[in-house]
Each structure stands twice: as structure tokens, then as C-alpha cells.
Design an enzyme around this catalytic site. Sequence first.
Site, PDB file in Angstrom:
ATOM      1  N   CYS A   1      -8.484  -7.597  -2.361  1.00  0.00           N
ATOM      2  CA  CYS A   1      -8.574  -7.096  -0.998  1.00  0.00           C
ATOM      3  C   CYS A   1      -8.941  -8.245  -0.059  1.00  0.00           C
ATOM      4  O   CYS A   1      -9.820  -9.041  -0.384  1.00  0.00           O
ATOM      5  CB  CYS A   1      -9.636  -5.993  -0.939  1.00  0.00           C
ATOM      6  SG  CYS A   1      -9.860  -5.287   0.700  1.00  0.00           S
TER       7      CYS A   1
ATOM      8  N   HIS B   1      -4.437   2.105  -1.726  1.00  0.00           N
ATOM      9  CA  HIS B   1      -5.506   1.138  -1.417  1.00  0.00           C
ATOM     10  C   HIS B   1      -5.779   1.125   0.091  1.00  0.00           C
ATOM     11  O   HIS B   1      -6.935   1.200   0.511  1.00  0.00           O
ATOM     12  CB  HIS B   1      -5.065  -0.252  -1.909  1.00  0.00           C
ATOM     13  CG  HIS B   1      -6.017  -1.366  -1.585  1.00  0.00           C
ATOM     14  ND1 HIS B   1      -6.673  -2.097  -2.547  1.00  0.00           N
ATOM     15  CD2 HIS B   1      -6.417  -1.880  -0.390  1.00  0.00           C
ATOM     16  CE1 HIS B   1      -7.451  -2.998  -1.957  1.00  0.00           C
ATOM     17  NE2 HIS B   1      -7.307  -2.902  -0.640  1.00  0.00           N
ATOM     18  N   GLU B   2      -4.715   1.045   0.904  1.00  0.00           N
ATOM     19  CA  GLU B   2      -4.878   0.943   2.363  1.00  0.00           C
ATOM     20  C   GLU B   2      -5.411   2.255   2.965  1.00  0.00           C
ATOM     21  O   GLU B   2      -6.244   2.228   3.864  1.00  0.00           O
ATOM     22  CB  GLU B   2      -3.566   0.538   3.040  1.00  0.00           C
ATOM     23  CG  GLU B   2      -2.979  -0.796   2.578  1.00  0.00           C
ATOM     24  CD  GLU B   2      -3.961  -1.953   2.593  1.00  0.00           C
ATOM     25  OE1 GLU B   2      -4.921  -1.934   3.392  1.00  0.00           O
ATOM     26  OE2 GLU B   2      -3.785  -2.871   1.771  1.00  0.00           O
TER      27      GLU B   2
ATOM     28  N   HIS C   1      -9.094   2.601   2.734  1.00  0.00           N
ATOM     29  CA  HIS C   1      -9.823   1.865   3.776  1.00  0.00           C
ATOM     30  C   HIS C   1     -10.132   2.768   4.976  1.00  0.00           C
ATOM     31  O   HIS C   1     -11.167   2.615   5.622  1.00  0.00           O
ATOM     32  CB  HIS C   1      -8.984   0.680   4.284  1.00  0.00           C
ATOM     33  CG  HIS C   1      -9.154  -0.584   3.483  1.00  0.00           C
ATOM     34  ND1 HIS C   1     -10.358  -1.242   3.395  1.00  0.00           N
ATOM     35  CD2 HIS C   1      -8.265  -1.326   2.772  1.00  0.00           C
ATOM     36  CE1 HIS C   1     -10.203  -2.327   2.638  1.00  0.00           C
ATOM     37  NE2 HIS C   1      -8.945  -2.403   2.245  1.00  0.00           N
TER      38      HIS C   1
HETATM   39 ZN    ZN Z   1      -8.171  -3.855   1.037  1.00  0.00          ZN
END
Ligand code: ZN
Length: 193
Positions: free
Chosen positions: A134, A177-178, A181
Site C-alpha cells: 500500500c 483493497h481501495e 480505504h
Molecule cells: Zn492502499
Amino acid sequence: MKTLVFILICLLMIQCHKNNWTSSEKNIIETQSPVLRVLTVNNVADSICLRKKSIPLSPDEINSNLYKQLAAKMIATVTSPEQDGVGIAGPQVGINRRVVAVQRFDKTEKPFVVYPNIRIIAKRGDVERGPEGCLSVPGRRGEVMRYKDIVISYTSPFTLRDTTENILGFTAVIFQHEIDHLDGILYTDKLSE
Ligand code: ZN
């Protein structure tokens, strides 16, 4: 009287869906150039922003010049030689909005595409373990279990309508993953043994 209250509530609701970019958001988007500063977990103030839940973008906000600048700068940032990533989310550049840029490895040209109001509406099949890193967690890598078949929903920046799409393979991992966030979740929270 009741009608008046109703009209006032309607006006208030319309107001809530207009352009509500904060002065801090405007400042980041308009003054940081050509790329945006990427927040990291090594900085306390950055961490607070990275852990905050992001809010949606209204159709007016998606239609704004500021959004177009943000989208272009998110791509410029993730593709910059110093970052060289495959995806980036709003909070990583100090913008707590539900917007991500993802590299579409499932398309021939492998373009970076920006998705406002992105969410996952379906996950299919089994999870698979895979390596992740990341931009906000420099110098680390780890293994995370992710789905390889998901359905995403987002607001099309062209039609401003909700759009769904089936995403497969590694690109589906980047989306998960995004999107994490946007809820203040980092991949390091999900490391598998
Ligand atoms: Zn990330």
C-alpha cells in the site's frame, strides 16, 4: 404551516446534495500540483485521515470542475515514478470521499479509471491468498485473502447514474483493497497467517 415545513425540508435536502466541497478539500485539489501528497501511517495526522470513514459525492460534486481535477490528479499521483502503484483511494490524498482510481489489468490497454461512490454489491466464489502492499504503508508487504469475482456499483461520471460491473481476477483484488480505504480499513488489518 405543514406545507411550509415540507418545503423547508425539501430545500434543505436539495442543499445537502449540492456542491459541498470543504475549503480543505478545495485547497488540496487546487494547490497541490502536478501530483498530490500521499498520506502515510508514519504520520499521526495522516493516520487519522486514513482511518476516517469517507462520505459519498453528490451528482453536483461529481459534475464539478473540482472533481475532474481530483480524478486527473489521483491518476497523476498513482502513476508518478515515486508512487508507481496500481490503485489509490481518496483518503490517501487527504480527501475523505468515496472515490478510487484503479488500474484495469482486465482491459487491453490496462488504463487507470476513477470511480465515484464505489461499493461492492456482490462477492462470489472462494477467497484466495495474494500479496499486497500500500502506498500509505511504505516498505511493507503482506498476504491477504480476497475474492476474485465481485460486482461493483458506482456513479457514472458521464451519466451520473448508478452503474454495475462484474470484475474478475487481480483487478477485483485492487478494487477490494481501495474500497476498504473508504471505510478506514488498511490491508495490514487483514493480514493472513
Ligand atoms: Zn492502499
